[in-house]
Design an enzyme around this catalytic site. Structure first.
Site, PDB file in Angstrom:
ATOM      1  N   ALA A  14      -7.297  34.217  24.483  1.00  0.00           N
ATOM      2  CA  ALA A  14      -8.202  33.230  23.878  1.00  0.00           C
ATOM      3  C   ALA A  14      -9.049  33.764  22.735  1.00  0.00           C
ATOM      4  O   ALA A  14      -9.523  32.975  21.904  1.00  0.00           O
ATOM      5  CB  ALA A  14      -9.110  32.641  24.955  1.00  0.00           C
ATOM      6  N   GLY A  16      -7.947  36.045  20.468  1.00  0.00           N
ATOM      7  CA  GLY A  16      -7.101  36.474  19.359  1.00  0.00           C
ATOM      8  C   GLY A  16      -6.978  35.395  18.291  1.00  0.00           C
ATOM      9  O   GLY A  16      -7.466  34.278  18.445  1.00  0.00           O
ATOM     10  N   MET A  18      -4.346  33.674  17.239  1.00  0.00           N
ATOM     11  CA  MET A  18      -3.610  32.513  17.701  1.00  0.00           C
ATOM     12  C   MET A  18      -4.364  31.809  18.821  1.00  0.00           C
ATOM     13  O   MET A  18      -4.408  30.576  18.896  1.00  0.00           O
ATOM     14  CB  MET A  18      -2.213  32.924  18.168  1.00  0.00           C
ATOM     15  CG  MET A  18      -1.269  31.758  18.456  1.00  0.00           C
ATOM     16  SD  MET A  18      -0.955  30.759  17.001  1.00  0.00           S
ATOM     17  CE  MET A  18      -1.004  29.114  17.714  1.00  0.00           C
ATOM     18  N   ALA A 126       9.711  29.104  23.295  1.00  0.00           N
ATOM     19  CA  ALA A 126      10.291  29.107  21.958  1.00  0.00           C
ATOM     20  C   ALA A 126       9.619  30.209  21.145  1.00  0.00           C
ATOM     21  O   ALA A 126       8.412  30.426  21.270  1.00  0.00           O
ATOM     22  CB  ALA A 126      10.094  27.763  21.276  1.00  0.00           C
ATOM     23  N   ASN A 128       9.051  30.114  18.097  1.00  0.00           N
ATOM     24  CA  ASN A 128       8.228  29.490  17.063  1.00  0.00           C
ATOM     25  C   ASN A 128       8.004  28.028  17.447  1.00  0.00           C
ATOM     26  O   ASN A 128       8.960  27.293  17.664  1.00  0.00           O
ATOM     27  CB  ASN A 128       8.913  29.585  15.701  1.00  0.00           C
ATOM     28  CG  ASN A 128       7.953  29.304  14.565  1.00  0.00           C
ATOM     29  OD1 ASN A 128       7.290  28.285  14.529  1.00  0.00           O
ATOM     30  ND2 ASN A 128       7.882  30.228  13.617  1.00  0.00           N
ATOM     31  N   MET A 129       6.733  27.629  17.536  1.00  0.00           N
ATOM     32  CA  MET A 129       6.391  26.270  17.963  1.00  0.00           C
ATOM     33  C   MET A 129       6.277  25.292  16.803  1.00  0.00           C
ATOM     34  O   MET A 129       6.053  24.106  17.006  1.00  0.00           O
ATOM     35  CB  MET A 129       5.041  26.282  18.707  1.00  0.00           C
ATOM     36  CG  MET A 129       4.993  27.160  19.920  1.00  0.00           C
ATOM     37  SD  MET A 129       5.996  26.503  21.268  1.00  0.00           S
ATOM     38  CE  MET A 129       5.729  27.799  22.495  1.00  0.00           C
ATOM     39  N   HIS A 159       5.936  39.009   7.703  1.00  0.00           N
ATOM     40  CA  HIS A 159       4.774  38.701   8.527  1.00  0.00           C
ATOM     41  C   HIS A 159       3.624  39.664   8.199  1.00  0.00           C
ATOM     42  O   HIS A 159       3.812  40.664   7.510  1.00  0.00           O
ATOM     43  CB  HIS A 159       5.109  38.809  10.020  1.00  0.00           C
ATOM     44  CG  HIS A 159       5.841  37.617  10.556  1.00  0.00           C
ATOM     45  ND1 HIS A 159       7.205  37.484  10.430  1.00  0.00           N
ATOM     46  CD2 HIS A 159       5.413  36.506  11.205  1.00  0.00           C
ATOM     47  CE1 HIS A 159       7.583  36.337  10.991  1.00  0.00           C
ATOM     48  NE2 HIS A 159       6.517  35.735  11.469  1.00  0.00           N
ATOM     49  N   LYS A 163       1.671  42.451  13.098  1.00  0.00           N
ATOM     50  CA  LYS A 163       2.773  42.062  13.989  1.00  0.00           C
ATOM     51  C   LYS A 163       3.474  43.311  14.505  1.00  0.00           C
ATOM     52  O   LYS A 163       3.813  44.215  13.739  1.00  0.00           O
ATOM     53  CB  LYS A 163       3.758  41.147  13.253  1.00  0.00           C
ATOM     54  CG  LYS A 163       4.840  40.569  14.178  1.00  0.00           C
ATOM     55  CD  LYS A 163       5.568  39.405  13.532  1.00  0.00           C
ATOM     56  CE  LYS A 163       6.649  38.840  14.446  1.00  0.00           C
ATOM     57  NZ  LYS A 163       6.095  38.320  15.710  1.00  0.00           N
TER      58      LYS A 163
END
Length: 271
Positions: A14, A16, A18, A126, A128-129, A159, A163
């Site tokens: 939570a 981070g 993303m 997935a 990638n959403m 990226h 990453k």
């Protein structure tokens, strides 16, 4: 008529980049409510309100105990690391919580554990959403079938500097979609590195190139290089918000499922 109950969502990672985007998306949605927030044991955000980064009071405190974090939740959205996601997966199975997985870099054994867990709970996984990325995947499937001979295929991805896995999960998924459309197995035809005298290119191979730098959210290009022409299919992300919105679409999709393993093609009706 009974009022529709909101989807009670817990967000992993939570604090981070993303995770914060997911918290904002849940708070801003009309049909979801933040019911839990998880982070790693060493996170300096433990004990803080999950909306503190945005100056929002949610009443949800970030914690490290999955059992406590999931106690009041029906869904978990997880974009963390493989080992953390697997720990959360086990807690979701134990407590009947549905799971949306955006984490990448799983081992084959970890993927097998996820598949086994989907017999008990509904899981959408997935790499990638993004809705746009998944439409791009469908275009790649169509292009690969039409350009099955006479074209060399290369996947190029870029990226941000933080990453940790390469190639990206999205790039690998693109390779898998293309390979399947060509009747191949990516494990047998992928080329991940070239250096020195490599010899001529194997026409049946699918090549990958990786770029890491700055704050690039995510760029993916698939090149179909023929004689006298080339076709490039590209998707570029400028914000993580598209991943967050895709994750909420996955939550809504799973709401009507008791178990099973799904992907974004299922969510978007592209299967």
């Amino acid at each position: 008529m009974m009022p529709v109950q909101p989807h009670r969502v817990c967000v992993a990672g939570a604090s981070g980049r993303m995770g914060q985007m997911l918290v904002e998306a849940v708070i801003g949605s009309g049909d979801c409510v933040l019911a839990g927030a998880l982070d790693r044991m060493a996170s300096p955000a433990l004990g803080l309100d999950a909306g503190a980064f945005a100056g929002r009071h949610t009443g949800v405190v970030i914690g490290a105990d999955p059992v406590a974090g999931l106690a009041d939740s029906r869904f978990l959205i997880d974009f963390t690391r493989p080992e953390g996601t697997i720990e959360h997966l086990r807690a979701c199975v134990a407590h009947g919580v549905k799971l949306v997985i955006g984490t990448t870099g799983f081992s084959e054994a970890q993927k097998a554990e996820i598949a086994e867990a989907s017999k008990s709970i509904a899981i959408m996984m997935a790499p990638n959403m993004s809705v746009g990325v998944n439409v791009t995947m469908k275009l790649l499937e169509m292009a690969a079938k039409a350009l099955s001979t006479g074209y060399d295929i290369e996947v190029i991805e870029a990226h941000h500097r933080h990453k940790v896995d390469a190639p990206s999960g999205t790039a690998l998924k693109m390779g898998e979609v293309i390979a399947a459309a060509l009747g191949r197995d990516l494990k047998d035809c992928a080329v991940y590195a070239r250096e020195g005298v490599t010899g001529e290119r194997d026409p049946s191979s699918i090549g990958f190139a990786t770029v890491r730098g700055g704050d690039i959210v995510g760029d993916h290009t698939v090149l179909f290089a023929g004689i006298g022409e080339r076709i490039e299919i590209t998707h570029k992300s400028s914000s993580r918000s598209t991943y967050a919105q895709g994750s909420l679409r996955a939550v809504r999709f799973l709401a009507g499922r008791s178990h099973g393993l799904y992907d974004m093609f299922d969510v978007l009706g592209l299967s």
